[in-house]
Design a protein around this motif. Structure first.
Motif, PDB file in Angstrom:
ATOM      1  N   LEU A 123       0.821  -1.214   0.000  1.00  0.00           N
ATOM      2  CA  LEU A 123       0.000   0.000   0.000  1.00  0.00           C
ATOM      3  C   LEU A 123       0.853   1.261   0.000  1.00  0.00           C
ATOM      4  O   LEU A 123       0.470   2.283  -0.574  1.00  0.00           O
ATOM      5  CB  LEU A 123      -0.932  -0.004   1.217  1.00  0.00           C
ATOM      6  N   LEU A 124       2.016   1.195   0.635  1.00  0.00           N
ATOM      7  CA  LEU A 124       2.911   2.358   0.640  1.00  0.00           C
ATOM      8  C   LEU A 124       3.494   2.628  -0.746  1.00  0.00           C
ATOM      9  O   LEU A 124       3.696   3.781  -1.133  1.00  0.00           O
ATOM     10  CB  LEU A 124       4.040   2.130   1.644  1.00  0.00           C
ATOM     11  N   VAL A 125       3.740   1.562  -1.494  1.00  0.00           N
ATOM     12  CA  VAL A 125       4.413   1.706  -2.780  1.00  0.00           C
ATOM     13  C   VAL A 125       3.436   2.044  -3.906  1.00  0.00           C
ATOM     14  O   VAL A 125       3.824   2.687  -4.895  1.00  0.00           O
ATOM     15  CB  VAL A 125       5.198   0.414  -3.096  1.00  0.00           C
ATOM     16  N   MET A 126       2.195   1.640  -3.771  1.00  0.00           N
ATOM     17  CA  MET A 126       1.237   1.793  -4.868  1.00  0.00           C
ATOM     18  C   MET A 126       1.158   3.212  -5.431  1.00  0.00           C
ATOM     19  O   MET A 126       1.156   3.398  -6.652  1.00  0.00           O
ATOM     20  CB  MET A 126      -0.142   1.334  -4.406  1.00  0.00           C
ATOM     21  N   PRO A 127       1.074   4.268  -4.597  1.00  0.00           N
ATOM     22  CA  PRO A 127       0.996   5.624  -5.176  1.00  0.00           C
ATOM     23  C   PRO A 127       2.246   6.032  -5.940  1.00  0.00           C
ATOM     24  O   PRO A 127       2.194   6.959  -6.755  1.00  0.00           O
ATOM     25  CB  PRO A 127       0.797   6.520  -3.945  1.00  0.00           C
ATOM     26  N   LEU A 128       3.367   5.360  -5.682  1.00  0.00           N
ATOM     27  CA  LEU A 128       4.586   5.668  -6.418  1.00  0.00           C
ATOM     28  C   LEU A 128       4.559   5.068  -7.819  1.00  0.00           C
ATOM     29  O   LEU A 128       5.267   5.528  -8.713  1.00  0.00           O
ATOM     30  CB  LEU A 128       5.805   5.136  -5.653  1.00  0.00           C
ATOM     31  N   VAL A 129       3.737   4.039  -8.005  1.00  0.00           N
ATOM     32  CA  VAL A 129       3.601   3.389  -9.312  1.00  0.00           C
ATOM     33  C   VAL A 129       2.491   4.044 -10.125  1.00  0.00           C
ATOM     34  O   VAL A 129       2.663   4.350 -11.305  1.00  0.00           O
ATOM     35  CB  VAL A 129       3.344   1.878  -9.132  1.00  0.00           C
ATOM     36  N   PHE A 130       1.346   4.249  -9.477  1.00  0.00           N
ATOM     37  CA  PHE A 130       0.202   4.889 -10.135  1.00  0.00           C
ATOM     38  C   PHE A 130       0.046   6.285  -9.536  1.00  0.00           C
ATOM     39  O   PHE A 130      -0.493   6.453  -8.445  1.00  0.00           O
ATOM     40  CB  PHE A 130      -1.074   4.068  -9.923  1.00  0.00           C
ATOM     41  N   THR A 131       0.548   7.268 -10.240  1.00  0.00           N
ATOM     42  CA  THR A 131       0.662   8.617  -9.683  1.00  0.00           C
ATOM     43  C   THR A 131      -0.486   9.546 -10.048  1.00  0.00           C
ATOM     44  O   THR A 131      -0.607  10.620  -9.462  1.00  0.00           O
ATOM     45  CB  THR A 131       1.979   9.256 -10.143  1.00  0.00           C
ATOM     46  N   SER A 132      -1.331   9.175 -10.996  1.00  0.00           N
ATOM     47  CA  SER A 132      -2.407  10.077 -11.419  1.00  0.00           C
ATOM     48  C   SER A 132      -3.489  10.151 -10.352  1.00  0.00           C
ATOM     49  O   SER A 132      -3.698   9.209  -9.569  1.00  0.00           O
ATOM     50  CB  SER A 132      -3.012   9.612 -12.740  1.00  0.00           C
ATOM     51  N   ASN A 133      -4.187  11.289 -10.312  1.00  0.00           N
ATOM     52  CA  ASN A 133      -5.271  11.464  -9.341  1.00  0.00           C
ATOM     53  C   ASN A 133      -6.403  10.470  -9.584  1.00  0.00           C
ATOM     54  O   ASN A 133      -7.052  10.000  -8.632  1.00  0.00           O
ATOM     55  CB  ASN A 133      -5.813  12.893  -9.402  1.00  0.00           C
ATOM     56  N   GLY A 134      -6.658  10.142 -10.851  1.00  0.00           N
ATOM     57  CA  GLY A 134      -7.702   9.174 -11.146  1.00  0.00           C
ATOM     58  C   GLY A 134      -7.385   7.802 -10.584  1.00  0.00           C
ATOM     59  O   GLY A 134      -8.261   7.138 -10.005  1.00  0.00           O
ATOM     60  N   ALA A 135      -6.132   7.367 -10.736  1.00  0.00           N
ATOM     61  CA  ALA A 135      -5.729   6.063 -10.210  1.00  0.00           C
ATOM     62  C   ALA A 135      -5.780   6.051  -8.686  1.00  0.00           C
ATOM     63  O   ALA A 135      -6.205   5.065  -8.073  1.00  0.00           O
ATOM     64  CB  ALA A 135      -4.330   5.715 -10.698  1.00  0.00           C
TER      65      ALA A 135
END
Length: 427
Positions: A29-41
């Motif tokens: 969960l910590l890494v996910m925003p680093l992979v999918f950076t768009s606001n929609g994702a």
């Protein structure tokens, strides 16, 4: 409940090996925003996390306690409404309540409502409980339009999460900040629900689900076991409602009506009610299908309904059940026996599904397209929807794929038997 206690030595709830999946999930969960950076994702991931908490709370009723509820969305909705009102009170009266604590209030309000409803609805299980839950859900959904002061009528109640006190300098202006807040509550709620399932009450809920008469004979009150599980489920559903209010800053009647309750039932069955991680898989799959299919086709709900029917008919254990079915072949070292039969069966089945979806899309376009709009694009191919050839190709692919999959199914059944036989079968 009587004072009967378990005299056996209780195992540790989480061992060092058992903690590894939770640590891996937290790291993921910590890494996910680093992979999918768009606001929609990030918004989709927030919705996914909220749905997971909601589905796990529903699984406490259906999967652990055997209580089929058609009104579980009420507790999520009421928790969300209470949180958005508190959000507005913080803005209007400068109350010193940090935003990350709002899900606790949502959980408490959901638990309070569950205490009231559970006091009479958990007296019986089965059809009676299901009908009571349906009636209560429809009653509160109707009240949401009538009691405008609390529910806001058809427009709902909105708030602004950024108007509260900063939490260690974080004002939650960006979706990434809301994501980490939601991820924290996801891990904490899932861990607490897992620990609840390992307690004597959680284990007795399974016993009451399977054989309430035997549980009563052993000295446990089936009603009180169902009641405690019901209240705990209401608490975590309220937490999900609070997270929804924080993420979307608005709560409406749609959050507690029968459609929402039906959706969480579909999600839980899709993932698998017999396993703790089943609702997690169901929530992830449902959110992705809803997000992706709704952008590609207008009849995405039809596909979800067909998927639900197929799951109940052919895979009653859900996605988690399908995964766990393959544990024994892997342990026996015979999983390789399934590779070729799976290819022979699943590839034609895939073409059957694609052909059926293509035929449905063409027929829908023929019926609802504007006058003179003959062209349509399907599977990256543009063609005339009024021509007979595209529809014929889809029908042939559908029936041909079904026939080939049906023809290879005996070979798959034989390979499956061999892969699950310790000292026999194919070599």
């Amino acid at each position: 409940m009587t004072d009967t206690t378990l005299h056996t030595t209780q195992p540790r709830l989480i061992t060092l090996g058992g903690a590894l999946p939770w640590l891996a999930a937290a790291l993921f969960l910590l890494v996910m925003p680093l992979v999918f950076t768009s606001n929609g994702a990030i918004t989709i991931m927030n919705q996914m996390a909220i749905t997971i908490v909601f589905a796990l709370s529903y699984n406490m009723l259906l999967g652990q306690g055997g209580m089929l509820s058609f009104g579980h969305a009420v507790y999520m909705g009421v928790g969300g409404f209470c949180c958005v009102h508190i959000m507005n009170y913080v803005e209007d009266y400068s109350l010193p309540i940090p935003l990350p604590l709002l899900p606790i209030f949502g959980g408490l309000f959901g638990m309070g409502l569950a205490l009231i409803i559970g006091s009479f609805s958990t007296r019986r299980a089965g059809t009676i409980f299901a009908m009571i839950s349906l009636g209560v859900g429809e009653l509160i959904a109707a009240c949401s339009v009538i009691i405008v002061a609390f529910f806001g009528g058809e427009e709902g109640v909105s708030g602004d999460r950024t108007m509260g006190l900063p939490f260690f300098g974080i004002e939650f202006l960006h979706q990434i900040e809301v994501y980490y807040l939601t991820a924290f509550w996801l891990v904490l709620s899932a861990l607490l629900m897992y620990l609840f399932s390992r307690t004597p009450i959680g284990r007795m809920a399974n016993a009451v689900r399977d054989n309430p008469e035997r549980a009563e004979f052993l000295g446990y009150s089936a009603r009180w076991v169902r009641f405690f599980s019901f209240v705990a489920a209401g608490f975590f559903a309220g937490i999900a409602g609070g997270l929804f209010a924080i993420n979307y800053e608005i709560v409406t009647e749609e959050n507690l009506n029968l459609v929402q309750s039906g959706s969480i039932l579909l999600i839980t069955f899709l993932g698998g009610v017999g396993f703790f991680f089943g609702p997690i898989l169901g929530a992830i799959a449902f959110t992705l299908l809803q997000s992706v299919l709704s952008l590609q086709t207008e009849i995405w709900q039809l596909y979800l309904g067909m998927l639900f029917v197929a799951t109940v008919m052919f895979f009653p254990g859900g996605l988690a059940g399908v995964i766990m079915m393959h544990v024994l072949p892997f342990r026996l070292g015979k999983a390789r026996l399934l590779i070729l039969p799976y290819i022979k069966t699943l590839v034609p089945a895939f073409f059957c599904i694609i052909g059926t979806a293509g035929a449905l899309e063409i027929l829908y376009h023929l019926r609802h397209a504007a006058l003179g709009e003959d062209e349509m694009t399907l599977f990256w191919v543009t063609f005339d929807s009024h021509a007979i050839l595209p529809l014929l190709i889809c029908v042939v692919a559908s029936f041909g794929g079904f026939w080939l999959a049906k023809r290879s199914s005996p070979e798959l059944a034989e390979a499956w038997h061999a892969a699950n036989t310790p000292n026999g079968g194919l070599q």
